[in-house]
Design an enzyme around this catalytic site. Structure first.
Site, PDB file in Angstrom:
ATOM      1  N   THR A 114       0.853  -1.188   0.000  1.00 63.79           N
ATOM      2  CA  THR A 114       0.000   0.000   0.000  1.00 63.79           C
ATOM      3  C   THR A 114       0.897   1.249   0.000  1.00 63.79           C
ATOM      4  O   THR A 114       2.046   1.191   0.457  1.00 63.79           O
ATOM      5  CB  THR A 114      -0.954   0.009   1.202  1.00 63.79           C
ATOM      6  OG1 THR A 114      -0.199  -0.158   2.408  1.00 63.79           O
ATOM      7  CG2 THR A 114      -1.963  -1.123   1.094  1.00 63.79           C
ATOM      8  N   THR A 116       1.460   4.463   1.446  1.00 62.96           N
ATOM      9  CA  THR A 116       2.208   5.061   2.558  1.00 62.96           C
ATOM     10  C   THR A 116       3.149   4.058   3.197  1.00 62.96           C
ATOM     11  O   THR A 116       4.280   4.399   3.572  1.00 62.96           O
ATOM     12  CB  THR A 116       1.237   5.625   3.609  1.00 62.96           C
ATOM     13  OG1 THR A 116       0.397   6.607   3.001  1.00 62.96           O
ATOM     14  CG2 THR A 116       1.997   6.265   4.765  1.00 62.96           C
ATOM     15  N   CYS A 117       2.706   2.814   3.303  1.00 66.20           N
ATOM     16  CA  CYS A 117       3.534   1.779   3.916  1.00 66.20           C
ATOM     17  C   CYS A 117       4.788   1.517   3.091  1.00 66.20           C
ATOM     18  O   CYS A 117       5.875   1.313   3.638  1.00 66.20           O
ATOM     19  CB  CYS A 117       2.727   0.487   4.055  1.00 66.20           C
ATOM     20  SG  CYS A 117       1.130   0.712   4.863  1.00 66.20           S
ATOM     21  N   SER A 118       4.646   1.530   1.766  1.00 68.28           N
ATOM     22  CA  SER A 118       5.755   1.222   0.867  1.00 68.28           C
ATOM     23  C   SER A 118       6.669   2.409   0.612  1.00 68.28           C
ATOM     24  O   SER A 118       7.867   2.234   0.369  1.00 68.28           O
ATOM     25  CB  SER A 118       5.220   0.719  -0.479  1.00 68.28           C
ATOM     26  OG  SER A 118       4.508  -0.475  -0.316  1.00 68.28           O
TER      27      SER A 118
END
Length: 230
Positions: A114, A116-118
């Protein structure tokens, strides 16, 4: 035959009714399809554009509404997590193994791959891993409810080495135990039940710092935020 006779009688006995019905049908059709002129002429329908506006993923950042089962001063509940080692073998570890007699950082993301996570959350801890370990941190682990295969693919995609351990809480056991579930079932992307974003610092299994975000917001659970309190 009966149907033919009934229609014939209707045509013979109720010309007025038929005329009214036709007029009504024409008016109704015209109200939905402006391009239709009459039933006796060639019908021409103009396509009506369908506009669909899916609800965007929005997360509140209000800290006052945040609550969880776990809090600062609590002992972390034990749970089994899985991961693939460098040789491609599926392994398991426990929260106890990760934190016993250690200073450990555990941070969670709503989902692998996803945005923001990546782009921010995981890369931030990878980038600051040396600084964090220089402050005495023994373990840095990223936890997600994705399965171990997805976590391995994510790790390879971002070219993460041994800076951060990527762990699968595939059944959500640990996530539920600390009260960090995030239900995104009503969102159009179909994420289902995930984990709220957080970063915690534990010493010998006891929570010393807990930066728990509201939903998937990313405001104070990054590597820099943990560095500030070490």
């Amino acid at each position: 035959m009966a149907a033919t006779l009934s229609i014939s009688r209707l045509l013979l006995s109720s010309p007025t009714s038929l005329s009214l019905s036709t007029a009504t049908a024409t008016a109704t059709t015209s109200s939905f399809f402006p391009a239709a002129k009459s039933l006796s002429s060639k019908l021409s329908f103009t396509s009506l554009p369908i506009k669909h506006h899916p609800k965007p993923l929005k997360f509140s950042t209000a800290k006052s509404t945040i609550s969880a089962t776990i809090s600062v001063g609590d002992k972390l509940p034990d749970a089994t997590l899985s991961y693939f080692d460098p040789s491609g073998e599926l392994q398991t570890t426990t929260i106890s193994d990760l934190t016993k007699n250690k200073k450990a950082i555990l941070f969670a993301v709503p989902g692998a791959f996803t945005p923001t996570c990546s782009q921010k959350h995981l890369p931030g801890f990878v980038e600051k891993s040396k600084d964090l370990k220089a402050k005495g941190v023994d373990t840095i682990a990223c936890i997600s409810v994705n399965d171990a295969f997805v976590m391995r693919a994510w790790k390879e995609n971002l070219k993460v080495n041994d800076e951060v351990l990527l762990l699968s809480d595939g059944n959500g056991d640990f996530t539920r135990a600390i009260g960090a579930e995030l239900n995104l079932s009503d969102q159009p992307v179909g994420l289902g039940v995930r984990s709220r974003r957080y970063a915690l610092l534990a010493e010998d299994g006891v929570v010393k710092v807990l930066n728990l975000e509201e939903g998937g917001a990313f405001t104070f659970s990054g590597a820099e935020d943990i560095l500030k309190v070490l």
